[in-house]
Design an enzyme around this catalytic site. Structure first.
Site, PDB file in Angstrom:
ATOM      1  N   SER A 141     -47.683 -24.825  45.008  1.00 19.24           N
ATOM      2  CA  SER A 141     -46.962 -25.377  46.262  1.00 19.24           C
ATOM      3  C   SER A 141     -45.249 -25.352  46.333  1.00 19.24           C
ATOM      4  CB  SER A 141     -46.906 -26.870  46.043  1.00 19.24           C
ATOM      5  OG  SER A 141     -48.300 -27.280  46.055  1.00 19.24           O
ATOM      6  N   GLU A 147       0.867  -1.301  -0.148  1.00 20.57           N
ATOM      7  CA  GLU A 147       0.080   0.097   0.005  1.00 20.57           C
ATOM      8  C   GLU A 147       0.891   1.270  -0.189  1.00 20.57           C
ATOM      9  OE1 GLU A 147      -3.415   0.181  -0.256  1.00 20.57           O
ATOM     10  OE2 GLU A 147      -3.415  -1.785  -0.440  1.00 20.57           O
TER      11      GLU A 147
END
Lengths: 778, 144
Positions: free
Chosen positions: A475, A193
């Site tokens: 319960s 690059e």
């Protein structure tokens, strides 16, 4: 140069005088124009400079908070089986190989396991890659040692990243510091690059000229002249618009960037900012994230061919997408490699070796998705008490949670496997409704939330039933009623006789209450522990009335229920609505021997750099006497051995002592189960969102799901420490009277204090053994 | 008189054995499962795979307690707390971990939290155990 005095002259002048001064005036205007232009340009430069510095020195990116599951700790004596270990290693993307040598791999030979871990960071610091081995015998880790045979006490694997808390902009980024960048990657980037990156001043006129010449000769754009700095400016500060002004701004800002900051800071920012692909709506930025996205590993662990591929993709992440266009990506990668060789950066041998490699891609990971949405909802709720939303979404915080992926996996699997089967019963009655589920698993001794499920579909991100579905608990409330009694040892013990007969209460407002047993059968006088184990409503309601609503409400509050409790007698049979998470708080106190232990989903929060922000330490508070809890746990074990929870032992080994309680509400609208072993407490709810009947009881629904996942997790049985004031005495099974241990049909029960000796009765049905008889005779 | 009873007993016993076999081994008894001190059992997840050998508390737990203590002495409270939490995760029912927690909070002058940790140590170890007594000694100091 015109002075202020000259400019202040009156305007009504003769043409002649005007014409004689015209050249000066024209020059003055032009000069003024240039001055203004210069001032504007200067202002613009100041503006650009401020832009450059503001963004570069401030927070460069909005980083989502990273949320991690608990890290697997391996040590001698740890309960772990091979299946669960493999499941966890798969989640961490470890590969099973014949001979583990590279980080991220493991091998299994018989009962011997070798793991080569990856280097990772935890709140206590950096953990280097390690090669270690151990055996799994009888689902227990033993012989943990390093590859050089030195004994190891403990090794902590890297935690699974289970999700994040994301900003509005959908970007994924894993920051990498310059000093951690692989040299080959930097070389590949520079060669491909910007060859003169370390020499130029932000722009490279020669490169631009060279590119222009090549493009002119080719008749099209074949080469760009932008430096890495310019590319960074373009991506970081500017739009993608193609215009001369933008290009000029780019050059100016590149110069400014280079003037203010060194090359390393610029390169580090470039490497973390560059766009490298797309996963659905989420953009992949930076080499750190891209290496995980494409290769499933950290950037430092990649190889030359993989770094070259990442660099190759910069030119066009979509065009060179290695998953969609592997040939194109391969050709471009090889070009990068050949340029590195041509520049003398790598040897011919390395070039050939890297070129021969496949792309090495992993299956596309799902990003910006939270693997455990229900648990994540709990984490977010707990975080919001200490952090604001903005910080969570942008500061890159690291959140270390308590989630145990192995347990979560089993809970998910059990719900997915069992709920559809259970729903078939429902389908005959109500085809349109989907049976739903909520589940919570916590560590008995730690209060850590280990697993949480808010829907029968584990990936569902909507209504979280574990946290928000407040339903009557039936319960499940009974342990609180019996505990209220057992805390009065001078009045009640496990053998106390309770009447299990119908009754009716008339209220002042004219209403009445006449409960009945689930089976509509009545049992006369029953011992207290049996009434709980068999979940008799009548005896429980009578006991509750004798104790008073306030006493039971007080017990519930001690156990950790802080919401408003309706003080009606129906409370004794579970008319109170709670969420599965609230039930977990309540049962956690019972499971941890009467110590209230706030449930925690988070251990620690650190900054992105690992600095500690918050810890969420364990807190305990004794709220129930150990003696009363001991008796209650005994009775709750009886629920599992001979009561409504006995189904569990069709699948659980006898040696695994567990305690629990089933819960069913009117017309079978809710099916509940809460139970615990020595290590884990699990709460499961099944029901319909529209509150229609399900045909399921606690025993035929939730208990089955609970049993299915609890039996797959290696764990220690419930083992109670008997308080010194508790002693075992023998009671006649029929009459409940204190009797002799040698009597037939007598059972031992733990008693807090001394039982009433006046009720002692001799053996009514003879002796349990000849020896017993003989002893009594002698 | 006792001699006569014994002789009668032997005779009846012999008769019973002849007639109905040994009655004394037929009846299944329930035996309380409890211990005065905690005895960690082995993990269980499959029928018949109980390793009752046991597995005492993993040695790493005591190493972590030591590490916590060292960190405490050097005022590294975060490291100390981390080591204790890790020890607790590994052995959530090891009373010594809670005893060390108690010491940590005592040093921080967080008396109430120290007291609760010491209660927990006592409840896990049993009041008459060595750890229980150590916890009680600290509690006594606290209440003075």
């Amino acid at each position: 140069m015109p002075t202020k005095k000259q400019r202040a002259k009156p305007s009504g002048k003769s043409p002649s005088s005007s014409s004689t001064r015209a050249p000066w005036s024209r020059h003055g205007t032009i000069l003024k124009f240039f001055v203004v232009l210069l001032l504007c340009f200067g202002g613009w430069l100041v503006y650009l400079d401020a832009q450059v510095r503001y963004k570069f020195e401030g927070k460069r990116w909005a980083l989502p908070a990273q949320v991690y599951a608990r890290a697997l700790e391996i040590y001698d004596g740890r309960a772990l089986n091979l299946e669960n270990l493999k499941q966890e290693l798969k989640l961490l993307r470890y590969h099973e190989v014949a001979d583990a040598q590279v980080p991220g791999s493991y091998s299994v030979q018989g009962k011997r396991v070798q793991i080569v871990s990856r280097a990772h960071t935890l709140p206590d610091g950096r953990h280097p890659s390690s090669h270690f081995e151990f055996s799994l015998k009888g689902d227990v880790v033993s012989g943990l040692k390093s590859s050089d045979q030195a004994p190891l006490q403990l090794y902590t694997l890297e935690p699974f990243k289970m999700g994040g808390i994301y900003p509005g902009v959908k970007e994924e980024r894993a920051l990498v510091r310059y000093q951690d960048l692989p040299a080959d990657l930097v070389t590949a980037l520079r060669v491909t690059e910007d060859r003169d990156f370390f020499e130029h001043i932000g722009i490279a006129p020669l490169s631009i000229a060279r590119a222009m010449w090549k493009n002119f000769r080719a008749g099209r754009i074949v080469q760009g002249g932008s430096t890495l700095t310019q590319q960074l400016v373009k991506n970081f500060y500017l739009s993608r618009e193609r215009s001369l002004i933008r290009k000029a701004n780019e050059a100016l800002m590149a110069l400014m960037l280079e003037a203010h900051y060194d090359k390393y800071a610029i390169l580090e920012t470039y490497i973390n900012d560059i766009y490298l692909g797309q996963s659905g709506a989420t953009a992949i930025h930076g080499f750190g994230m891209a290496s995980q996205f494409y290769f499933g590993k950290a950037l430092a662990q990649c190889q030359l061919s993989e770094w070259a591929l990442l660099v190759a993709m910069i030119k066009g992440p979509s065009w060179y997408d290695p998953r969609r266009h592997p040939d194109r990506a391969m050709a471009r990668r090889n070009l990068v490699l050949s340029q590195m060789r041509d520049q003398g950066e790598i040897s011919e041998a390395r070039y050939q070796q890297a070129r021969a490699r496949q792309l090495g891609l992993v299956t596309r990971p799902r990003l910006q998705t939270n693997r455990y949405p229900a648990f994540m909802a709990l984490v977010k709720r707990q975080l919001r008490t200490d952090y604001n939303e903005q910080n969570l979404r942008t500061e890159g915080l690291k959140i270390y949670t308590t989630l145990d992926p192995q347990i979560q996996h089993h809970v998910e699997q059990s719900v997915s496997r069992m709920v559809p089967d259970l729903a078939k019963r429902l389908a005959e009655q109500n085809a349109s409704a989907a049976l739903q589920a909520g589940a919570v698993v916590t560590g008995v001794g730690t209060g850590e939330v280990l697993a949480l499920l808010g829907d029968r579909d584990p990936q569902y991100q909507g209504f979280n039933r574990a946290l928000d579905a407040s339903r009557p608990i039936g319960s499940l409330i009974k342990p609180a009623v019996y505990l209220s009694a057992l805390m009065q040892p001078d009045q009640y013990h496990l053998a106390s006789r309770l009447r299990d007969q119908p009754f009716r209460i008339e209220f002042e407002n004219g209403q009445s209450w006449s409960p009945d047993n689930f089976s509509n059968e009545h049992h006369g006088e029953v011992p207290l522990f049996r009434a709980l184990a068999s979940s008799y409503n009548l005896s429980t309601a009578r006991l509750g009335l004798a104790l008073g609503v306030d006493a039971v409400r007080d017990t519930l509050q001690k156990l950790g229920i802080h919401k408003a409790i309706t003080p009606y007698p129906a409370l004794f049979l579970g008319a109170q609505s709670l969420t599965p998470f609230e039930v977990s708080k309540f049962y956690q106190t019972i499971a941890s021997n009467g110590f209230n232990m706030p449930l925690r989903a988070i251990r620690e929060v650190t900054t992105a750099d690992g600095a500690l922000l918050s810890r969420y330490p364990i807190r305990v508070e004794q709220v129930i006497p150990a003696e009363a809890i001991y008796l209650l746990q005994h009775a709750m074990q009886e629920v599992m051995r001979s009561g409504t929870g006995r189904y569990a032992y069709q699948y659980l080994p006898e040696a695994l002592n567990v305690a629990g309680k089933t819960g069913t509400t009117n017309d079978n609208r809710d099916s509940w189960f809460a139970g615990f072993s020595g290590d884990y407490l699990g709460v499961v709810w099944l029901g319909l969102d529209n509150n229609d009947p399900t045909r399921l009881t606690g025993s035929t629904g939730a208990l089955r799901v609970w049993t299915d996942f609890i039996r797959r997790i290696p764990q220690y049985p419930l083992s109670m420490v008997k308080p010194t004031q508790v002693r075992y005495h023998w009671f006649d099974n029929d009459t409940g009277a204190l009797t002799d241990e040698r009597c037939r049909d007598a059972s031992p029960l733990p008693i807090w204090g001394e039982p009433e000796k006046s009720t002692y009765q001799a053996c009514q049905k003879g002796f349990s053994s000849f020896g017993g008889w003989l002893k009594s005779w002698l | 008189m006792a001699i006569v009873r014994i002789l009668a007993c032997v005779a009846i016993c012999a008769g019973l054995i002849l007639v109905s076999g040994c009655e004394s081994v037929q009846h299944q008894r329930v035996v309380p499962v409890a211990s005065d001190t905690l005895k960690p059992a082995a993990p269980v997840n499959k029928p018949g795979t109980v390793n009752s050998s046991s597995a005492l508390t993993p040695p790493i737990v005591f190493a972590l307690i030591k590490r916590a203590s060292t960190a405490m002495r050097s005022d590294d409270l975060t490291a100390s707390l981390r080591a204790l939490e890790q020890a607790l995760r590994i052995a959530p029912k090891e009373a010594q971990v809670y005893l060390a927690y108690g010491d940590y909070y005592l040093l921080q002058n967080q008396d109430e939290q120290a007291r609760q940790m010491l209660y927990r140590a006592m409840s896990l170890a049993g009041e008459n155990s060595q750890i229980g007594k150590l916890a009680q000694m600290r509690l006594d100091k606290l209440s003075k």
